[in-house]
Design a protein around this motif. Structure first.
Motif, PDB file in Angstrom:
ATOM      1  N   LEU A 181      32.808  54.580  54.068  1.00 56.29           N
ATOM      2  CA  LEU A 181      32.399  52.799  54.065  1.00 56.29           C
ATOM      3  C   LEU A 181      33.405  52.404  55.265  1.00 56.29           C
ATOM      4  O   LEU A 181      33.849  53.059  55.721  1.00 56.29           O
ATOM      5  N   THR A 182      32.513  51.789  55.829  1.00 53.29           N
ATOM      6  CA  THR A 182      32.977  50.910  57.016  1.00 53.29           C
ATOM      7  C   THR A 182      33.868  49.635  56.455  1.00 53.29           C
ATOM      8  O   THR A 182      33.491  49.061  55.858  1.00 53.29           O
ATOM      9  N   LYS A 183      34.992  49.721  56.864  1.00 51.08           N
ATOM     10  CA  LYS A 183      36.135  48.690  56.314  1.00 51.08           C
ATOM     11  C   LYS A 183      35.709  47.377  56.623  1.00 51.08           C
ATOM     12  O   LYS A 183      35.475  47.137  57.678  1.00 51.08           O
ATOM     13  N   GLY A 184      35.512  46.438  55.451  1.00 50.39           N
ATOM     14  CA  GLY A 184      35.145  45.028  55.800  1.00 50.39           C
ATOM     15  C   GLY A 184      34.004  44.874  56.634  1.00 50.39           C
ATOM     16  O   GLY A 184      34.064  43.883  57.673  1.00 50.39           O
ATOM     17  N   LEU A 185      33.065  45.228  56.338  1.00 53.83           N
ATOM     18  CA  LEU A 185      31.873  45.153  57.133  1.00 53.83           C
ATOM     19  C   LEU A 185      31.335  43.636  57.312  1.00 53.83           C
ATOM     20  O   LEU A 185      31.520  42.845  56.340  1.00 53.83           O
ATOM     21  N   LEU A 186      31.280  43.106  58.462  1.00 54.98           N
ATOM     22  CA  LEU A 186      31.023  41.545  58.721  1.00 54.98           C
ATOM     23  C   LEU A 186      29.679  41.422  58.589  1.00 54.98           C
ATOM     24  O   LEU A 186      28.739  41.808  59.052  1.00 54.98           O
ATOM     25  N   ARG A 187      29.137  40.466  57.786  1.00 49.68           N
ATOM     26  CA  ARG A 187      27.871  39.992  57.744  1.00 49.68           C
ATOM     27  C   ARG A 187      27.653  39.153  58.895  1.00 49.68           C
ATOM     28  O   ARG A 187      28.322  39.004  59.517  1.00 49.68           O
ATOM     29  N   MET A 188      26.199  38.916  59.132  1.00 47.28           N
ATOM     30  CA  MET A 188      25.969  38.204  60.588  1.00 47.28           C
ATOM     31  C   MET A 188      26.766  36.632  60.393  1.00 47.28           C
ATOM     32  O   MET A 188      26.706  36.274  61.457  1.00 47.28           O
ATOM     33  N   ASP A 189      26.925  36.191  59.326  1.00 49.60           N
ATOM     34  CA  ASP A 189      27.558  34.846  59.203  1.00 49.60           C
ATOM     35  C   ASP A 189      28.962  34.924  59.474  1.00 49.60           C
ATOM     36  O   ASP A 189      29.835  33.857  59.361  1.00 49.60           O
ATOM     37  N   GLY A 190      29.706  36.332  59.809  1.00 51.91           N
ATOM     38  CA  GLY A 190      30.996  36.331  59.705  1.00 51.91           C
ATOM     39  C   GLY A 190      32.008  36.529  58.243  1.00 51.91           C
ATOM     40  O   GLY A 190      32.887  36.459  58.756  1.00 51.91           O
ATOM     41  N   GLN A 191      31.107  36.668  57.321  1.00 55.85           N
ATOM     42  CA  GLN A 191      31.905  36.709  56.028  1.00 55.85           C
ATOM     43  C   GLN A 191      31.861  38.082  55.845  1.00 55.85           C
ATOM     44  O   GLN A 191      31.178  38.835  56.037  1.00 55.85           O
ATOM     45  N   ARG A 192      33.117  38.437  54.950  1.00 53.47           N
ATOM     46  CA  ARG A 192      33.286  39.745  54.584  1.00 53.47           C
ATOM     47  C   ARG A 192      33.120  40.040  53.263  1.00 53.47           C
ATOM     48  O   ARG A 192      32.871  38.734  52.342  1.00 53.47           O
ATOM     49  N   ALA A 193      32.591  41.114  52.580  1.00 56.17           N
ATOM     50  CA  ALA A 193      32.125  41.020  51.250  1.00 56.17           C
ATOM     51  C   ALA A 193      33.360  41.678  50.419  1.00 56.17           C
ATOM     52  O   ALA A 193      34.223  42.490  50.775  1.00 56.17           O
ATOM     53  N   ILE A 194      33.423  40.879  49.147  1.00 54.61           N
ATOM     54  CA  ILE A 194      34.331  41.703  48.104  1.00 54.61           C
ATOM     55  C   ILE A 194      33.376  42.032  47.171  1.00 54.61           C
ATOM     56  O   ILE A 194      32.590  41.139  46.488  1.00 54.61           O
ATOM     57  N   ALA A 195      33.553  43.325  46.503  1.00 53.41           N
ATOM     58  CA  ALA A 195      32.825  43.743  45.295  1.00 53.41           C
ATOM     59  C   ALA A 195      33.622  43.733  44.210  1.00 53.41           C
ATOM     60  O   ALA A 195      34.730  44.294  43.883  1.00 53.41           O
ATOM     61  N   LEU A 196      33.072  43.112  43.046  1.00 57.33           N
ATOM     62  CA  LEU A 196      33.453  43.088  41.680  1.00 57.33           C
ATOM     63  C   LEU A 196      32.735  44.144  40.817  1.00 57.33           C
ATOM     64  O   LEU A 196      31.411  44.200  41.060  1.00 57.33           O
ATOM     65  N   ILE A 197      33.289  44.897  40.415  1.00 53.47           N
ATOM     66  CA  ILE A 197      32.687  46.061  39.460  1.00 53.47           C
ATOM     67  C   ILE A 197      32.928  45.830  38.183  1.00 53.47           C
ATOM     68  O   ILE A 197      33.886  45.636  37.401  1.00 53.47           O
ATOM     69  N   GLY A 198      31.859  45.349  37.477  1.00 53.22           N
ATOM     70  CA  GLY A 198      31.706  45.263  35.977  1.00 53.22           C
ATOM     71  C   GLY A 198      31.125  43.871  35.621  1.00 53.22           C
ATOM     72  O   GLY A 198      31.042  43.041  36.683  1.00 53.22           O
ATOM     73  N   ASP A 199      30.920  43.546  34.275  1.00 55.69           N
ATOM     74  CA  ASP A 199      30.340  42.368  33.858  1.00 55.69           C
ATOM     75  C   ASP A 199      31.032  41.760  32.711  1.00 55.69           C
ATOM     76  O   ASP A 199      30.354  41.029  31.900  1.00 55.69           O
ATOM     77  N   SER A 200      32.326  42.143  32.608  1.00 52.68           N
ATOM     78  CA  SER A 200      33.178  41.552  31.231  1.00 52.68           C
ATOM     79  C   SER A 200      33.304  40.124  31.667  1.00 52.68           C
ATOM     80  O   SER A 200      33.091  39.416  32.869  1.00 52.68           O
ATOM     81  N   ILE A 201      33.596  39.275  30.752  1.00 50.62           N
ATOM     82  CA  ILE A 201      34.045  37.851  30.603  1.00 50.62           C
ATOM     83  C   ILE A 201      35.236  37.673  31.819  1.00 50.62           C
ATOM     84  O   ILE A 201      35.187  36.874  32.625  1.00 50.62           O
ATOM     85  N   LEU A 202      35.881  38.640  31.884  1.00 52.88           N
ATOM     86  CA  LEU A 202      37.289  38.712  33.056  1.00 52.88           C
ATOM     87  C   LEU A 202      36.429  38.505  34.347  1.00 52.88           C
ATOM     88  O   LEU A 202      37.095  37.883  35.263  1.00 52.88           O
ATOM     89  N   MET A 203      35.694  39.541  34.382  1.00 53.30           N
ATOM     90  CA  MET A 203      35.118  39.749  35.784  1.00 53.30           C
ATOM     91  C   MET A 203      34.234  38.373  36.231  1.00 53.30           C
ATOM     92  O   MET A 203      34.148  38.160  37.288  1.00 53.30           O
ATOM     93  N   GLU A 204      33.605  37.818  35.290  1.00 54.55           N
ATOM     94  CA  GLU A 204      32.781  36.674  35.393  1.00 54.55           C
ATOM     95  C   GLU A 204      33.687  35.579  35.915  1.00 54.55           C
ATOM     96  O   GLU A 204      33.340  34.832  36.616  1.00 54.55           O
ATOM     97  N   GLY A 205      34.853  35.592  35.210  1.00 52.27           N
ATOM     98  CA  GLY A 205      35.937  34.488  35.899  1.00 52.27           C
ATOM     99  C   GLY A 205      36.358  34.802  37.137  1.00 52.27           C
ATOM    100  O   GLY A 205      36.554  33.739  37.789  1.00 52.27           O
ATOM    101  N   VAL A 206      36.788  35.846  37.457  1.00 51.70           N
ATOM    102  CA  VAL A 206      37.283  36.183  38.709  1.00 51.70           C
ATOM    103  C   VAL A 206      36.170  35.824  39.679  1.00 51.70           C
ATOM    104  O   VAL A 206      36.261  35.307  40.902  1.00 51.70           O
ATOM    105  N   LYS A 207      34.895  36.188  39.377  1.00 47.67           N
ATOM    106  CA  LYS A 207      33.697  35.925  40.287  1.00 47.67           C
ATOM    107  C   LYS A 207      33.782  34.491  40.768  1.00 47.67           C
ATOM    108  O   LYS A 207      33.412  33.990  41.710  1.00 47.67           O
ATOM    109  N   LEU A 208      33.770  33.649  39.549  1.00 53.62           N
ATOM    110  CA  LEU A 208      33.699  32.144  39.548  1.00 53.62           C
ATOM    111  C   LEU A 208      34.843  31.866  40.445  1.00 53.62           C
ATOM    112  O   LEU A 208      34.532  30.705  41.445  1.00 53.62           O
TER     113      LEU A 208
END
Length: 131
Positions: A1-28
């Motif tokens: 993995l390349t740490k903190g790959l920058l998108r063209m718009d300069g944003q970094r990606a954060i990956a949330l793994i899972g689809d529980s209610i907790l993870m939905e809240g974290v995403k929001l």
């Protein structure tokens, strides 16, 4: 993995793994911040390792008791720059893990690493302790 790959718009990606209610809240909540792009991954529907390789997130967030935890720990071992936040809702805590590797060829190397880690803990306790 390349740490903190920058998108063209300069944003970094954060990956949330899972689809529980907790993870939905974290995403929001994370989506309210414009510094990064939040990508939620359902490991039941995708190959977790290849998806993470393609995304190259700056950070991975998941629940500690998730069934895919073992795969993430293997990934931490293989990817020294990877950072993971594991959420433990039953205990109301989170744990920050990193895949950082240390060269330890001798017992003296191990002793030095232990001393460094204990020194960091003591310094953090002093800074965060009663003033």
């Amino acid at each position: 993995l390349t740490k903190g790959l920058l998108r063209m718009d300069g944003q970094r990606a954060i990956a949330l793994i899972g689809d529980s209610i907790l993870m939905e809240g974290v995403k929001l909540r994370l989506e309210t911040c414009r510094e990064w792009t939040v990508v939620q991954i359902d490991p039941a529907r995708s190959d977790l390792r290849s998806t993470l390789r393609r995304l190259a997130p700056a950070l991975i967030i998941t629940e500690l008791d998730a069934p895919w935890g073992d795969a993430l720990f293997t990934l931490l071992r293989d990817e020294p720059d990877l950072q993971l936040i594991g959420l433990d809702p039953t205990q109301g805590r989170l744990i920050v893990l990193t895949g950082r590797h240390y060269a330890s060829r001798t017992l003296q190397d191990l002793l030095q690493l232990v001393q460094e880690q204990v020194g960091r803990q003591e310094a953090a306790a002093t800074v965060g302790g009663p003033g």
